[in-house]
Write an enzyme that holds these catalytic residues in place. Sequence first.
Site, mmCIF file in Angstrom:
data_model
loop_
_atom_site.group_PDB
_atom_site.id
_atom_site.type_symbol
_atom_site.label_atom_id
_atom_site.label_comp_id
_atom_site.label_asym_id
_atom_site.label_seq_id
_atom_site.Cartn_x
_atom_site.Cartn_y
_atom_site.Cartn_z
ATOM 1 N N CYS A 136 -15.950 33.710 -162.549
ATOM 2 C CA CYS A 136 -14.956 32.963 -161.614
ATOM 3 C C CYS A 136 -13.709 33.395 -162.374
ATOM 4 C CB CYS A 136 -15.134 31.700 -162.258
ATOM 5 S SG CYS A 136 -13.628 30.498 -161.756
ATOM 6 N N HIS A 191 -23.995 32.594 -166.679
ATOM 7 C CA HIS A 191 -23.755 33.766 -166.610
ATOM 8 C C HIS A 191 -23.781 34.187 -168.274
ATOM 9 C CE1 HIS A 191 -20.599 32.962 -162.921
ATOM 10 N NE2 HIS A 191 -20.930 31.965 -163.297
ATOM 11 N N HIS A 196 -27.100 27.475 -164.384
ATOM 12 C CA HIS A 196 -26.747 27.950 -163.376
ATOM 13 C C HIS A 196 -25.309 29.226 -164.635
ATOM 14 C CE1 HIS A 196 -23.193 29.056 -161.038
ATOM 15 N NE2 HIS A 196 -22.628 29.319 -161.931
ATOM 16 N N ASN A 228 -23.332 35.468 -162.813
ATOM 17 C CA ASN A 228 -24.484 35.128 -163.173
ATOM 18 C C ASN A 228 -25.258 35.891 -163.345
ATOM 19 O OD1 ASN A 228 -23.327 33.362 -160.720
ATOM 20 N ND2 ASN A 228 -23.873 32.127 -161.743
ATOM 21 N N ARG A 243 -21.601 33.353 -152.909
ATOM 22 C CA ARG A 243 -20.489 32.865 -153.568
ATOM 23 C C ARG A 243 -19.303 33.756 -154.667
ATOM 24 N NH1 ARG A 243 -18.548 29.847 -157.135
ATOM 25 N NH2 ARG A 243 -20.625 28.563 -157.747
ATOM 26 N N ASP A 244 -20.785 32.801 -155.286
ATOM 27 C CA ASP A 244 -20.107 33.082 -157.085
ATOM 28 C C ASP A 244 -19.917 34.398 -156.959
ATOM 29 O OD1 ASP A 244 -19.313 32.766 -159.458
ATOM 30 O OD2 ASP A 244 -20.582 31.482 -160.598
#
Length: 303
Positions: free
Chosen positions: A237, A206, A204, A246, A13-14
């Site tokens: 993002c 990055h 979370h 991440n 996802r990310d």
Amino acid sequence: MGARVQIVEMGPRDGLQNEKVSVSVEARIAFVEALVAAGLTTCEVGAFVSPKAIPQMVGSDQVLRAAGDLDGEFHVLVPNEKGYEAAIAAGAKVVSVFASASEGFSRANINCSIAESIERFKPVLARARADGVKVRGYVSCVLGCPFDGEVKPSAVAEVAKTLSDLGCYEISLGDTIGVGTPAKARAMLRAVGGDVPPAKLAMHFHDTYGQALANLYAGMEEGVFVIDSAAGGLGGCPYAPGATGNVATEDVVYMLEGMGIATGVDMDKLLAATNRMSALLGRPPVSRVASALNAKRAKATKA
Ligand code: HMG
Ligand code: MG
């Protein structure tokens, strides 16, 4: 620090939401399968968001359905009831809502204020409760915002508490643009921890400025033991200018295992999954550990 750490894998996802190369649904499913086989059994696999906003996540319904055949817990992002309905139709058992601690990012990312986003999440949480679906809550920009700059720990704590009070089982705190440093991360986690128990928090982070591992270590000292990471350090993002991926799962696993904390992750299988995705994307992984292991193997093969 001897506690068991839980890794929530973000690669599908990310990791993939910001890639310019479009990755087929089949390749995304194969990526999820490979990550689960490597032991990353809690994995965010997609997002039910506007296809105009994030075309990379189109087909998340197919990815989630395929993941349903695997043994693990699979998460998907939902920004509103429309996303929730689509996620449930594809078999979602865990959904994640995502808010921001800063107004600038909230507007850029989901086109509404923080307060409006909370109003959108309320019916999602109410329906999820009735449906027996778990909801995770994200707070973005917890250590800085690309639009508003400095973000106060009290602002993060307020949004985190609101999401927790609404029924989110876990609050994942996003250093969306990877600007934090350990002392700042610690102060933020202490502020949030005053309202939401550390056992309900996730980190979370990055890795834009290369601080993520140090920040995670500081967070573990504060009693936070859930870590979001992405295989190979993929991602970023699209609505956070300058943000890179991440923290890499390989780097987290290497650090934790080195500290004597078992992760249950098979590094060889993880590296293979990362290398296959890197080949599709046409660039080497940014993970330091993946690069080091790849270099070591290349040398061993030559010898
Ligand atoms: P909007 O334009 O305000 O929404 O977007 P709207 O309700 O006015 O609808 C506009 C159009 O979107 C309509 O379609 C809707 O049907 C459609 P049209 O009539 O124009 O054809 N729509 C949807 N389509 C599919 N699924 C949906 C959905 N909702 C509306 N759920 C919206 C608001 C939130 C939808 C939009 O801004 C959006 O999708 N944003 C995506 C944001 C995103 O995915 N960002 C990346 C993930 S967040 C992140 O990476 C941070 C995180 O990793 C933590 C961290 O690092 O900090 C989690
Ligand atoms: Mg993120």
